[in-house]
Scaffold this motif. Structure first.
Motif, PDB file in Angstrom:
ATOM      1  N   SER A 380      42.545  31.101 -10.940  1.00 46.12           N
ATOM      2  CA  SER A 380      42.544  29.747 -11.493  1.00 46.12           C
ATOM      3  C   SER A 380      42.605  28.695 -10.387  1.00 46.12           C
ATOM      4  O   SER A 380      42.942  27.543 -10.640  1.00 46.12           O
ATOM      5  N   ASP A 381      42.268  29.101  -9.167  1.00 44.27           N
ATOM      6  CA  ASP A 381      42.245  28.158  -8.050  1.00 44.27           C
ATOM      7  C   ASP A 381      41.228  27.054  -8.337  1.00 44.27           C
ATOM      8  O   ASP A 381      40.045  27.331  -8.533  1.00 44.27           O
ATOM      9  N   PRO A 382      41.655  25.787  -8.364  1.00 49.20           N
ATOM     10  CA  PRO A 382      40.700  24.713  -8.648  1.00 49.20           C
ATOM     11  C   PRO A 382      39.642  24.561  -7.559  1.00 49.20           C
ATOM     12  O   PRO A 382      38.576  24.002  -7.812  1.00 49.20           O
ATOM     13  N   ASN A 383      39.929  25.048  -6.358  1.00 46.88           N
ATOM     14  CA  ASN A 383      38.949  24.996  -5.276  1.00 46.88           C
ATOM     15  C   ASN A 383      38.238  26.342  -5.172  1.00 46.88           C
ATOM     16  O   ASN A 383      38.220  26.980  -4.125  1.00 46.88           O
ATOM     17  N   GLY A 384      37.653  26.768  -6.273  1.00 46.93           N
ATOM     18  CA  GLY A 384      37.135  28.121  -6.375  1.00 46.93           C
ATOM     19  C   GLY A 384      35.663  28.265  -6.072  1.00 46.93           C
ATOM     20  O   GLY A 384      34.995  29.109  -6.682  1.00 46.93           O
ATOM     21  N   VAL A 385      35.129  27.470  -5.139  1.00 45.87           N
ATOM     22  CA  VAL A 385      33.700  27.565  -4.852  1.00 45.87           C
ATOM     23  C   VAL A 385      33.335  28.912  -4.246  1.00 45.87           C
ATOM     24  O   VAL A 385      32.238  29.423  -4.474  1.00 45.87           O
ATOM     25  N   GLY A 386      34.255  29.507  -3.462  1.00 46.57           N
ATOM     26  CA  GLY A 386      34.043  30.846  -2.934  1.00 46.57           C
ATOM     27  C   GLY A 386      32.955  30.943  -1.885  1.00 46.57           C
ATOM     28  O   GLY A 386      32.569  29.961  -1.243  1.00 46.57           O
ATOM     29  N   THR A 387      32.434  32.153  -1.710  1.00 47.13           N
ATOM     30  CA  THR A 387      31.470  32.467  -0.659  1.00 47.13           C
ATOM     31  C   THR A 387      30.237  31.567  -0.634  1.00 47.13           C
ATOM     32  O   THR A 387      29.776  31.184   0.452  1.00 47.13           O
ATOM     33  N   PRO A 388      29.653  31.188  -1.788  1.00 43.13           N
ATOM     34  CA  PRO A 388      28.437  30.357  -1.713  1.00 43.13           C
ATOM     35  C   PRO A 388      28.643  29.051  -0.952  1.00 43.13           C
ATOM     36  O   PRO A 388      27.715  28.559  -0.304  1.00 43.13           O
ATOM     37  N   GLY A 389      29.820  28.451  -1.041  1.00 42.11           N
ATOM     38  CA  GLY A 389      30.110  27.236  -0.295  1.00 42.11           C
ATOM     39  C   GLY A 389      29.662  25.948  -0.955  1.00 42.11           C
ATOM     40  O   GLY A 389      30.024  24.857  -0.517  1.00 42.11           O
ATOM     41  N   PHE A 390      28.878  26.037  -2.013  1.00 41.15           N
ATOM     42  CA  PHE A 390      28.445  24.849  -2.761  1.00 41.15           C
ATOM     43  C   PHE A 390      28.303  25.260  -4.227  1.00 41.15           C
ATOM     44  O   PHE A 390      28.231  26.448  -4.561  1.00 41.15           O
ATOM     45  N   TRP A 391      28.265  24.256  -5.096  1.00 40.87           N
ATOM     46  CA  TRP A 391      28.135  24.542  -6.530  1.00 40.87           C
ATOM     47  C   TRP A 391      26.669  24.686  -6.927  1.00 40.87           C
ATOM     48  O   TRP A 391      26.323  25.541  -7.725  1.00 40.87           O
ATOM     49  N   SER A 392      25.808  23.847  -6.363  1.00 41.97           N
ATOM     50  CA  SER A 392      24.385  23.929  -6.693  1.00 41.97           C
ATOM     51  C   SER A 392      23.574  23.122  -5.695  1.00 41.97           C
ATOM     52  O   SER A 392      24.075  22.179  -5.074  1.00 41.97           O
ATOM     53  N   ILE A 393      22.311  23.510  -5.541  1.00 42.48           N
ATOM     54  CA  ILE A 393      21.311  22.747  -4.794  1.00 42.48           C
ATOM     55  C   ILE A 393      20.048  22.732  -5.647  1.00 42.48           C
ATOM     56  O   ILE A 393      19.555  23.793  -6.048  1.00 42.48           O
ATOM     57  N   SER A 394      19.533  21.545  -5.917  1.00 39.63           N
ATOM     58  CA  SER A 394      18.379  21.437  -6.809  1.00 39.63           C
ATOM     59  C   SER A 394      17.334  20.491  -6.244  1.00 39.63           C
ATOM     60  O   SER A 394      17.666  19.472  -5.633  1.00 39.63           O
ATOM     61  N   ILE A 395      16.069  20.826  -6.459  1.00 40.34           N
ATOM     62  CA  ILE A 395      14.997  19.850  -6.287  1.00 40.34           C
ATOM     63  C   ILE A 395      14.869  19.121  -7.620  1.00 40.34           C
ATOM     64  O   ILE A 395      14.457  19.715  -8.620  1.00 40.34           O
ATOM     65  N   ILE A 396      15.243  17.857  -7.642  1.00 40.57           N
ATOM     66  CA  ILE A 396      15.253  17.149  -8.921  1.00 40.57           C
ATOM     67  C   ILE A 396      13.921  16.472  -9.219  1.00 40.57           C
ATOM     68  O   ILE A 396      13.585  16.243 -10.382  1.00 40.57           O
ATOM     69  N   ARG A 397      13.163  16.148  -8.177  1.00 37.77           N
ATOM     70  CA  ARG A 397      11.805  15.641  -8.357  1.00 37.77           C
ATOM     71  C   ARG A 397      11.185  15.426  -6.980  1.00 37.77           C
ATOM     72  O   ARG A 397      11.809  15.714  -5.956  1.00 37.77           O
ATOM     73  N   THR A 398       9.971  14.904  -6.956  1.00 40.81           N
ATOM     74  CA  THR A 398       9.341  14.524  -5.699  1.00 40.81           C
ATOM     75  C   THR A 398       9.172  13.013  -5.667  1.00 40.81           C
ATOM     76  O   THR A 398       9.253  12.333  -6.698  1.00 40.81           O
ATOM     77  N   GLY A 399       8.943  12.500  -4.477  1.00 40.16           N
ATOM     78  CA  GLY A 399       8.717  11.073  -4.311  1.00 40.16           C
ATOM     79  C   GLY A 399       7.912  10.822  -3.057  1.00 40.16           C
ATOM     80  O   GLY A 399       7.795  11.689  -2.183  1.00 40.16           O
TER      81      GLY A 399
END
Length: 541
Positions: A380-399
């Motif tokens: 229940s550690d609130p800082n539980g991001v773990g090994t990945p180190g981030f929650w998400s990476i997304s390409i949201i669109r182009t510009g």
């Protein structure tokens, strides 16, 4: 209790004092009813919705109203906002709340009423790239593509058995209970404590997501790889921490959409919808003072003092920096919020396959969600991001970078528990990124534009069955009690709509001479106020 509204006796006395209707015929004059004055503090989803529905409800009830919305920032929308890529107003990018879904009735209806263009969410597809992948810090556990159709569904069933079907059914039944909160006889609700029990969500709220899924026969693999990836990207929380209801909310993704140009426009239009609403940007409220006649004086940072019949606090009190004197009957708890670091950046480069242990030439999915690797348990550690180190990476669109080549660039969004610096950016792009470029971007560099933002984005959604009061005191209302129940644009707007109805019901009850109290957690029930769960007057004596 102070009687709000002009009674029939008061109207008659006013007319007799007037003696005439101003036309010289000696008839009784129609009294001019003073408008109810309401202050709404905060112009986010909750505050904008409160003002919008309060104006509508008061008009329907024939009650004149004057609503002042105070916003300490320079814009409307709260945690829903855009920034301009490359400082180009023609290229707004969502920085905060990015999407809503087709069951979000208030937002969908408002978008239609205000004629705002919506678009389904999706990133531009590169040849050979999956739409979504779940990364555990070592490997992609699953990759999906909308183009796979039935074959994708068959692969999921082979990997997870009936868990996807069971989860979808469980989500629908859970969301159906929540949706009863929108209409009579449940709406408007006076206490979240009561309504959670009434609609059958108390048990769901009392368990962690993992406990709730296990109790409903959802397999561990699907929960770990798919559902936890969803709770992490939506709320930065693992299944052993987040409560069961918010877990199901994360799986209600049908019809995901956004407003072209920015979702904040919904709330901007709400505040522009009525002449009875005035919005005061860059105006901080520093003090709320209850008066002996149960009105409230509000003091702003400029020292200006104004009087109001009702006050709606539409922002978490713990972040508002407002003194309330005297202390209200119910003081909201200070609850822990997630500190979310959001990085938006543009680059002509795709994510480096090497950074994700893929073969050279392979394409990284457009949306990279994360979960924990097998054997790693953050509890229940609130800082539980773990090994990945981030929650998400997304390409949201182009510009189009106005300073660079005419070809489109990818615009990325990173959710992480710490700032995305040069080390992480260099790693995921496979290009050297200097500290200065990671902070400011370089017009023709690997990162041509970048924007960093830290949010108190939402509470840690721990299991719970008690919530802060909606009515903090007589005439002092609070919309943010809903944050620990469900934290979305839609639910904030629903809380505002609910408070708006409670206020007008209260005014009408007092004008009719009824004894009215809004129920508290300590004692459910009330007398006089029109609605459900009424108790006989004898129960109050």
């Amino acid at each position: 209790m102070r009687a709000l509204g002009i009674t029939l006796l008061g109207q008659l006395a006013f007319a007799l004092r007037s003696g005439s209707n101003g036309k010289g015929n000696g008839a009784l004059a129609e009294p001019e009813v003073a408008a109810k004055r309401v202050a709404v503090i905060g112009a986010g989803a909750g505050g904008s919705s409160t003002a919008y529905f309060l104006s509508q409800n008061a008009d329907a009830a024939g009650i004149p109203v004057d609503i002042s919305v105070f916003e300490r920032g320079a814009r409307v929308g709260g945690r829903c906002t855009t920034v301009n890529a490359w400082s180009d107003p023609a290229q707004p990018v969502e920085l905060g709340a990015s999407i809503f879904v087709d069951v979000n009735r208030i937002l969908v209806d408002a978008a239609e009423k205000f004629d705002l263009s919506t678009a389904s969410m999706g990133a531009p597809r590169a040849e050979g790239a999956a739409e979504l992948g779940v990364w555990d810090g070592k490997q992609f556990l699953v990759k999906t593509s909308d183009e796979d159709g039935w074959w994708q569904k068959a692969k999921l069933l082979w990997r997870y058995g009936l868990a996807p079907i069971k989860t979808n059914s469980l989500m629908k039944s859970t969301v159906a209970k929540f949706l009863t909160m929108y209409a009579e006889p449940v709406f408007p609700w006076k206490s979240l404590n009561e309504v959670v029990h009434d609609v059958g969500l108390a048990d769901t709220m009392a368990m962690t997501g993992l406990q709730f899924l296990t109790a409903n026969g959802i397999g561990e693999k699907f929960a770990h790889e798919i559902i936890q990836a969803s709770t992490r990207v939506n709320y930065a929380q693992n299944l052993k921490l987040i409560h069961g209801l918010e877990t199901m909310v994360c799986m209600a993704t049908s019809g995901a959409m956004s407003i072209a140009g920015g979702n904040y426009q919904i709330f901007d239009r709400m505040l522009e919808s009525s002449s009875s609403i005035s919005t005061h940007l860059n105006t901080s409220v520093t003090k709320i003072s209850k008066q002996s006649d149960n009105t409230y004086n509000l003091t702003t940072s400029s020292g200006e003092i104004s009087s109001f019949d009702d006050v709606v606090l539409a922002t978490p009190l713990q972040f508002a920096s407002i003194e309330i004197d005297p202390a209200p009957e119910h003081v909201p708890d200070e609850i822990p919020y997630v500190e979310m670091f959001v990085t938006l950046f543009a680059s002509p480069h795709r994510l480096d396959p090497k950074a994700f242990n893929l073969e050279a030439g392979k394409q990284v999915p457009n949306f990279v969600l994360t979960t924990l690797p097998d054997g790693e348990d953050t509890g229940s550690d609130p800082n539980g991001v773990g090994t990945p180190g981030f929650w998400s990476i997304s390409i949201i669109r182009t510009g189009l970078n106005p300073h660079g080549a005419p070809s489109p660039e990818n615009i990325y969004k990173i959710f992480a528990p710490k700032p995305a610096g040069a080390k992480l950016l260099s790693h995921i792009l496979g290009k050297y990124i200097s500290d200065d470029e990671a902070e400011h971007g370089s017009r023709n560099g690997a990162i041509s534009w970048i924007h960093h933002k830290t949010w108190h984005s939402y509470p840690y959604e721990y299991p719970r069955v008690t919530f802060d009061e909606i009515s903090l005191d007589d005439g002092l209302w609070y919309t943010s009690s809903i944050e620990s129940f469900i934290s979305t644009m839609e639910t904030s707007a629903l809380a505002g709509k609910n408070v708006a109805k409670l206020i007008v019901d209260r005014w009408q009850g007092m004008a009719d001479g009824e004894i009215v109290t809004v129920q508290s957690n300590e004692e459910w029930g009330y007398t006089g106020l029109k609605g459900q769960h009424q108790r006989p007057l004898e129960a109050e004596l």
